[in-house]
Design a protein around this motif. Structure first.
Motif, short mmCIF file in Angstrom:
data_model
loop_
_atom_site.label_atom_id
_atom_site.label_comp_id
_atom_site.label_asym_id
_atom_site.label_seq_id
_atom_site.Cartn_x
_atom_site.Cartn_y
_atom_site.Cartn_z
N SER A 1 0.83 -1.20 0.00
CA SER A 1 0.00 0.00 0.00
C SER A 1 0.87 1.25 0.00
N THR A 2 0.34 2.30 -0.62
CA THR A 2 1.00 3.60 -0.58
C THR A 2 0.33 4.52 0.44
N LEU A 3 -0.62 3.99 1.19
CA LEU A 3 -1.31 4.76 2.22
C LEU A 3 -0.36 5.04 3.38
N ALA A 4 -0.58 6.15 4.07
CA ALA A 4 0.22 6.49 5.25
C ALA A 4 -0.38 5.84 6.49
N ASP A 5 0.44 5.57 7.48
CA ASP A 5 0.03 5.05 8.79
C ASP A 5 -0.70 3.71 8.70
N VAL A 6 -0.18 2.78 7.90
CA VAL A 6 -0.79 1.44 7.81
C VAL A 6 -0.49 0.69 9.10
N THR A 7 -1.54 0.13 9.72
CA THR A 7 -1.37 -0.61 10.98
C THR A 7 -1.65 -2.09 10.84
N SER A 8 -2.38 -2.51 9.79
CA SER A 8 -2.61 -3.94 9.58
C SER A 8 -2.97 -4.24 8.13
N ILE A 9 -2.69 -5.48 7.75
CA ILE A 9 -3.06 -6.00 6.43
C ILE A 9 -3.62 -7.39 6.64
N SER A 10 -4.79 -7.65 6.04
CA SER A 10 -5.43 -8.96 6.18
C SER A 10 -5.83 -9.52 4.82
N PHE A 11 -5.75 -10.83 4.67
CA PHE A 11 -6.18 -11.53 3.46
C PHE A 11 -7.42 -12.35 3.76
N LEU A 12 -8.40 -12.29 2.86
CA LEU A 12 -9.62 -13.07 2.99
C LEU A 12 -9.93 -13.76 1.66
N VAL A 13 -10.55 -14.93 1.73
CA VAL A 13 -10.97 -15.66 0.55
C VAL A 13 -12.44 -15.99 0.72
N ALA A 14 -13.27 -15.45 -0.19
CA ALA A 14 -14.73 -15.53 -0.06
C ALA A 14 -15.27 -16.96 -0.03
N GLU A 15 -14.73 -17.86 -0.83
CA GLU A 15 -15.29 -19.21 -0.93
C GLU A 15 -14.59 -20.25 -0.06
N ASN A 16 -13.66 -19.83 0.78
CA ASN A 16 -13.03 -20.78 1.69
C ASN A 16 -13.98 -21.11 2.84
N PRO A 17 -13.82 -22.27 3.47
CA PRO A 17 -14.66 -22.60 4.62
C PRO A 17 -14.58 -21.55 5.73
N ASN A 18 -13.40 -20.99 5.95
CA ASN A 18 -13.20 -19.87 6.87
C ASN A 18 -12.61 -18.74 6.04
N ALA A 19 -13.27 -17.59 6.00
CA ALA A 19 -12.91 -16.52 5.08
C ALA A 19 -11.55 -15.87 5.37
N LEU A 20 -11.24 -15.60 6.63
CA LEU A 20 -9.99 -14.92 6.99
C LEU A 20 -8.85 -15.93 6.96
N VAL A 21 -7.85 -15.69 6.10
CA VAL A 21 -6.74 -16.63 6.01
C VAL A 21 -5.45 -16.11 6.64
N ALA A 22 -5.28 -14.80 6.74
CA ALA A 22 -4.07 -14.24 7.36
C ALA A 22 -4.33 -12.80 7.76
N SER A 23 -3.73 -12.38 8.88
CA SER A 23 -3.84 -11.00 9.33
C SER A 23 -2.52 -10.60 9.96
N TYR A 24 -1.99 -9.46 9.54
CA TYR A 24 -0.69 -9.00 10.00
C TYR A 24 -0.80 -7.63 10.65
N ARG A 25 -0.12 -7.43 11.77
CA ARG A 25 0.05 -6.11 12.37
C ARG A 25 1.30 -5.51 11.75
N ILE A 26 1.21 -4.28 11.31
CA ILE A 26 2.34 -3.60 10.69
C ILE A 26 2.89 -2.57 11.67
N PRO A 27 4.08 -2.79 12.21
CA PRO A 27 4.65 -1.83 13.16
C PRO A 27 4.94 -0.48 12.49
N ALA A 28 4.86 0.57 13.27
CA ALA A 28 5.14 1.93 12.76
C ALA A 28 6.54 1.98 12.17
N GLY A 29 6.66 2.68 11.05
CA GLY A 29 7.95 2.83 10.40
C GLY A 29 8.33 1.67 9.51
N THR A 30 7.41 0.73 9.32
CA THR A 30 7.68 -0.45 8.50
C THR A 30 7.03 -0.27 7.13
#
Length: 163
Positions: free
Chosen positions: A92-121
């Motif tokens: 992302s080119t957005l400022a102050d990103v704090t998290s990024i998550s991946f979801l898959v609509a047709e998976n048995p469980n939609a959320l597959v990964a979620s990451y906390r992004i530390p400041a300055g990363t």
């Protein structure tokens, strides 16, 4: 005894002491307050990972809805020959990103990964996910207290034959 390239012999004890010293330095940094990637007060979002729908998972994870943004980039293949190992990446080119998550609509469980992004990363993550079948892959980026997303359909083929 372990021989080095220059012919000198190093006792196994010296090698083990060196490895132990490196490990202790790492523990010392942790004890001195160098923050790990996850803060102690962050709670694992167990219920969000159990949700069947994308909307429910996003609501439990963030408590709000996401808007589409061209400042969120999702790299995923158009066709995945093996649904067990689908390479994806988000940035992302957005400022102050704090998290990024991946979801898959047709998976048995939609959320597959979620990451906390530390400041300055640099807000960029990559992973290999498992997809049950052809579906939309959604990346959600939290930045400045708001949610932004990008979506791409990934076709999962049977047997890797493209059809």
């Amino acid at each position: 005894m372990t021989k080095t390239n220059d012919g000198f012999a190093l006792p196994r004890r010296v090698i083990l002491q060196g490895v132990a010293s490196v490990a202790l330095v790492g523990l010392g940094k942790l004890a001195l307050g160098v923050a790990p990637a996850f803060a102690a007060n962050d709670k694992y979002p167990e219920e969000a990972f159990k949700q069947k729908s994308v909307d429910d998972a996003i609501k439990l994870l963030y408590g709000k809805t996401a808007e589409k943004s061209d400042k969120v980039k999702l790299d995923a293949p158009e066709i995945a020959e093996n649904g067990a190992v689908v390479p994806i990446a988000a940035s992302s080119t957005l400022a102050d990103v704090t998290s990024i998550s991946f979801l898959v609509a047709e998976n048995p469980n939609a959320l597959v990964a979620s990451y906390r992004i530390p400041a300055g990363t640099v807000p960029s993550v990559a992973n290999r996910i498992k997809m049950a079948k052809t579906s939309n892959v959604i990346v959600v980026v939290e930045a400045g207290g708001k949610l932004y997303s990008a979506t791409k359909e990934v076709k999962v083929t049977v047997g890797g034959c493209g059809g």
